[in-house]
Write a protein that holds these residues in place. Sequence first.
Motif, PDB file in Angstrom:
ATOM      1  N   GLY A   1      60.681   0.324 -13.805  1.00 34.19           N
ATOM      2  CA  GLY A   1      61.451   1.379 -13.166  1.00 34.19           C
ATOM      3  C   GLY A   1      61.755   1.140 -11.697  1.00 34.19           C
ATOM      4  N   GLN A   2      61.471  -0.032 -11.203  1.00 32.52           N
ATOM      5  CA  GLN A   2      61.757  -0.331  -9.805  1.00 32.52           C
ATOM      6  C   GLN A   2      63.215  -0.759  -9.651  1.00 32.52           C
ATOM      7  N   ASN A   3      63.797  -0.443  -8.494  1.00 30.81           N
ATOM      8  CA  ASN A   3      65.196  -0.807  -8.264  1.00 30.81           C
ATOM      9  C   ASN A   3      65.348  -2.199  -7.668  1.00 30.81           C
ATOM     10  N   SER A   4      64.238  -2.885  -7.474  1.00 36.71           N
ATOM     11  CA  SER A   4      64.255  -4.214  -6.873  1.00 36.71           C
ATOM     12  C   SER A   4      63.201  -5.073  -7.544  1.00 36.71           C
ATOM     13  N   ALA A   5      63.577  -6.275  -7.929  1.00 38.84           N
ATOM     14  CA  ALA A   5      62.608  -7.201  -8.509  1.00 38.84           C
ATOM     15  C   ALA A   5      61.507  -7.497  -7.502  1.00 38.84           C
ATOM     16  N   GLY A   6      61.890  -7.686  -6.247  1.00 32.10           N
ATOM     17  CA  GLY A   6      60.900  -7.982  -5.209  1.00 32.10           C
ATOM     18  C   GLY A   6      59.875  -6.877  -5.053  1.00 32.10           C
ATOM     19  N   ARG A   7      60.316  -5.622  -5.109  1.00 33.92           N
ATOM     20  CA  ARG A   7      59.385  -4.505  -5.009  1.00 33.92           C
ATOM     21  C   ARG A   7      58.464  -4.473  -6.229  1.00 33.92           C
ATOM     22  N   ALA A   8      59.013  -4.699  -7.401  1.00 31.61           N
ATOM     23  CA  ALA A   8      58.187  -4.746  -8.613  1.00 31.61           C
ATOM     24  C   ALA A   8      57.146  -5.850  -8.494  1.00 31.61           C
ATOM     25  N   PHE A   9      57.539  -7.005  -7.984  1.00 33.51           N
ATOM     26  CA  PHE A   9      56.604  -8.122  -7.828  1.00 33.51           C
ATOM     27  C   PHE A   9      55.510  -7.774  -6.812  1.00 33.51           C
ATOM     28  N   ALA A  10      55.890  -7.093  -5.730  1.00 30.44           N
ATOM     29  CA  ALA A  10      54.920  -6.730  -4.693  1.00 30.44           C
ATOM     30  C   ALA A  10      53.884  -5.747  -5.233  1.00 30.44           C
ATOM     31  N   ILE A  11      54.336  -4.739  -5.947  1.00 24.80           N
ATOM     32  CA  ILE A  11      53.417  -3.767  -6.541  1.00 24.80           C
ATOM     33  C   ILE A  11      52.526  -4.468  -7.555  1.00 24.80           C
ATOM     34  N   TYR A  12      53.141  -5.282  -8.372  1.00 24.73           N
ATOM     35  CA  TYR A  12      52.402  -5.997  -9.405  1.00 24.73           C
ATOM     36  C   TYR A  12      51.327  -6.908  -8.804  1.00 24.73           C
ATOM     37  N   GLY A  13      51.596  -7.471  -7.649  1.00 24.52           N
ATOM     38  CA  GLY A  13      50.641  -8.378  -7.016  1.00 24.52           C
ATOM     39  C   GLY A  13      49.274  -7.747  -6.809  1.00 24.52           C
ATOM     40  N   GLY A  14      49.251  -6.522  -6.342  1.00 22.28           N
ATOM     41  CA  GLY A  14      47.981  -5.831  -6.144  1.00 22.28           C
ATOM     42  C   GLY A  14      47.266  -5.572  -7.447  1.00 22.28           C
ATOM     43  N   ILE A  15      48.018  -5.163  -8.455  1.00 19.42           N
ATOM     44  CA  ILE A  15      47.436  -4.892  -9.763  1.00 19.42           C
ATOM     45  C   ILE A  15      46.931  -6.193 -10.389  1.00 19.42           C
ATOM     46  N   TYR A  16      47.677  -7.283 -10.196  1.00 16.20           N
ATOM     47  CA  TYR A  16      47.268  -8.579 -10.733  1.00 16.20           C
ATOM     48  C   TYR A  16      45.934  -9.026 -10.146  1.00 16.20           C
ATOM     49  N   ILE A  17      45.750  -8.807  -8.862  1.00 22.28           N
ATOM     50  CA  ILE A  17      44.487  -9.204  -8.232  1.00 22.28           C
ATOM     51  C   ILE A  17      43.323  -8.435  -8.841  1.00 22.28           C
ATOM     52  N   LEU A  18      43.478  -7.126  -9.008  1.00 23.11           N
ATOM     53  CA  LEU A  18      42.425  -6.336  -9.633  1.00 23.11           C
ATOM     54  C   LEU A  18      42.165  -6.805 -11.060  1.00 23.11           C
ATOM     55  N   ALA A  19      43.221  -7.033 -11.826  1.00 20.15           N
ATOM     56  CA  ALA A  19      43.067  -7.476 -13.213  1.00 20.15           C
ATOM     57  C   ALA A  19      42.407  -8.854 -13.279  1.00 20.15           C
ATOM     58  N   SER A  20      42.704  -9.717 -12.334  1.00 20.39           N
ATOM     59  CA  SER A  20      42.087 -11.049 -12.308  1.00 20.39           C
ATOM     60  C   SER A  20      40.589 -10.963 -12.045  1.00 20.39           C
ATOM     61  N   ILE A  21      40.189 -10.083 -11.147  1.00 29.57           N
ATOM     62  CA  ILE A  21      38.762  -9.882 -10.871  1.00 29.57           C
ATOM     63  C   ILE A  21      38.077  -9.319 -12.119  1.00 29.57           C
ATOM     64  N   ALA A  22      38.742  -8.383 -12.789  1.00 30.20           N
ATOM     65  CA  ALA A  22      38.180  -7.820 -14.027  1.00 30.20           C
ATOM     66  C   ALA A  22      38.062  -8.903 -15.102  1.00 30.20           C
ATOM     67  N   PHE A  23      39.046  -9.786 -15.205  1.00 32.51           N
ATOM     68  CA  PHE A  23      38.990 -10.893 -16.162  1.00 32.51           C
ATOM     69  C   PHE A  23      37.813 -11.808 -15.846  1.00 32.51           C
ATOM     70  N   MET A  24      37.651 -12.125 -14.570  1.00 35.42           N
ATOM     71  CA  MET A  24      36.558 -12.988 -14.149  1.00 35.42           C
ATOM     72  C   MET A  24      35.217 -12.388 -14.582  1.00 35.42           C
ATOM     73  N   ALA A  25      35.076 -11.076 -14.394  1.00 39.33           N
ATOM     74  CA  ALA A  25      33.819 -10.415 -14.746  1.00 39.33           C
ATOM     75  C   ALA A  25      33.658 -10.279 -16.260  1.00 39.33           C
ATOM     76  N   GLY A  26      34.722  -9.838 -16.935  1.00 31.99           N
ATOM     77  CA  GLY A  26      34.613  -9.529 -18.353  1.00 31.99           C
ATOM     78  C   GLY A  26      34.643 -10.723 -19.283  1.00 31.99           C
ATOM     79  N   PHE A  27      35.468 -11.709 -18.970  1.00 32.20           N
ATOM     80  CA  PHE A  27      35.642 -12.845 -19.880  1.00 32.20           C
ATOM     81  C   PHE A  27      34.914 -14.099 -19.432  1.00 32.20           C
ATOM     82  N   GLU A  28      34.777 -14.274 -18.133  1.00 31.87           N
ATOM     83  CA  GLU A  28      34.106 -15.479 -17.643  1.00 31.87           C
ATOM     84  C   GLU A  28      32.653 -15.226 -17.264  1.00 31.87           C
ATOM     85  N   GLY A  29      32.265 -13.946 -17.226  1.00 35.21           N
ATOM     86  CA  GLY A  29      30.880 -13.614 -16.941  1.00 35.21           C
ATOM     87  C   GLY A  29      30.455 -13.849 -15.505  1.00 35.21           C
ATOM     88  N   ILE A  30      31.414 -13.880 -14.590  1.00 41.03           N
ATOM     89  CA  ILE A  30      31.107 -14.089 -13.176  1.00 41.03           C
ATOM     90  C   ILE A  30      31.204 -12.738 -12.474  1.00 41.03           C
TER      91      ILE A  30
END
Length: 106
Positions: free
Chosen positions: A50-79
């Motif tokens: 629903g964003q009017n700009s790809a760049g804005r969507a990417f920027a918002i997604y970046g923060g969520i991606y970092i959180l999801a990556s940390i969760a992946f590290m903890a949940g799947f890699e056991g770190i």
Amino acid sequence: MAFVTFFAAAAFEIGGCYLVWQAARGGNALLWLPALIALGIFAYLLTLTGQNSAGRAFAIYGGIYILASIAFMAGFEGIRPDRWDMIGAGLALAGAAIVFFGPRAV
């Protein structure tokens, strides 16, 4: 609803990238096709945010991606994330929230 889409995109990107990681490092060529499919779904999901700009969507997604990556590290890699992982994820989410909720001139 947009946040659900962003988190779904993160799941597909992290899953797809992990499959590439496993295919390249483990030599399992059968993982390339599901990896590419997952990454294609990830990219498509970002168009549904629903964003009017790809760049804005990417920027918002970046923060969520970092959180999801940390969760992946903890949940799947056991770190277990350390405080610096959590501080970084918090700062990234704060930035994403500013971009997402910031008032826009019409």
